[in-house]
Scaffold this active site. Structure first.
Site, PDB file in Angstrom:
ATOM      1  N   LYS A  52       1.096   4.225   7.242  1.00  7.24           N
ATOM      2  CA  LYS A  52       0.399   5.135   6.328  1.00  7.24           C
ATOM      3  C   LYS A  52       0.906   6.559   6.530  1.00  7.24           C
ATOM      4  O   LYS A  52       1.611   6.862   7.481  1.00  7.24           O
ATOM      5  CB  LYS A  52      -1.118   5.111   6.579  1.00  7.24           C
ATOM      6  N   SER A  98       0.810  -1.217   0.000  1.00  4.37           N
ATOM      7  CA  SER A  98       0.000   0.000   0.000  1.00  4.37           C
ATOM      8  C   SER A  98       0.844   1.269   0.000  1.00  4.37           C
ATOM      9  O   SER A  98       0.350   2.347  -0.309  1.00  4.37           O
ATOM     10  CB  SER A  98      -0.952   0.016   1.193  1.00  4.37           C
TER      11      SER A  98
END
Length: 205
Positions: A159, A120
């Site tokens: 993230k 990701s």
């Protein structure tokens, strides 16, 4: 180094055990609870004695500012087991070992290494199996765009950070993945650290 009293030896042994188990230094509050000290000042007093006798170093301005002296710790940084960098997974942290990496290689210095799982964060150059250098410092003020290791409702993910009031978004760097929305009034969110560097075993730093 100066000889320790039985009580000081007990406290030092507890600090070593906590750092081996958690791969992070304990806080003064945790020390206070573990030994039933009546105040944080009592815990601080014992820590200062250990520092004066040469067993630990105390770093000001951070809750986890306890460091074992070079003769008391293994060289390098602890490597924590795989963490999701895709959809979050239930994180069962475990220590894979110690890598001979100088914490001062990074700025600010790293406290531990964390293995990545998933793609990701691909467009930020972070790939499956990469190792992140992470700074764990509760005193840091997060800025939008910083890359963080976050625990959301018990699950860990890597993230980019974005906040607007009580709303936080954890943003991927891959269009195939969706942002994670966190309501600070409803969800549990803990920042396990800020990413300060990248290691790729067999490749370049």
């Amino acid at each position: 180094m100066d000889e320790l009293t039985p009580r000081q030896s007990e406290i030092l042994a507890w600090i070593r055990a906590r750092m081996a188990e958690d791969s992070l230094p304990p806080t003064r509050a945790e020390l206070m609870r573990a030994f039933d000290f009546r105040s944080p000042n009592a815990a601080e007093s014992h820590l200062r004695v250990l520092a004066r006798k040469g067993y630990i170093l105390l770093q000001s301005g951070t809750a986890r500012g306890i460091r074992l002296c070079a003769s008391e710790e293994e060289t390098g940084l602890p490597l924590i087991g795989r963490v999701a960098a895709g959809q979050p997974m239930l994180a069962e942290e475990f220590r894979e070992g110690q890598l001979p990496v100088d914490p001062k290689l990074f700025s600010p210095g790293a406290d531990y290494l964390l293995r990545v799982q998933g793609m990701s964060m691909r467009d930020a150059g972070i790939l499956d199996g990469d190792i992140l250098a992470v700074r764990h410092d509760a005193s840091l003020t997060l800025q939008d765009g910083q890359m963080v290791v976050a625990r959301v409702n018990g699950e860990v993910t890597v993230k980019r950070w974005k906040r607007d009031g009580k709303q936080v978004w954890l943003l991927p760097e891959n269009p195939d993945f969706s942002p994670i929305s966190v309501d600070l009034q409803r969800d549990s969110l803990t920042i396990e650290g800020v990413v300060v560097g990248l290691l790729r075993i067999g490749g370049n730093l």
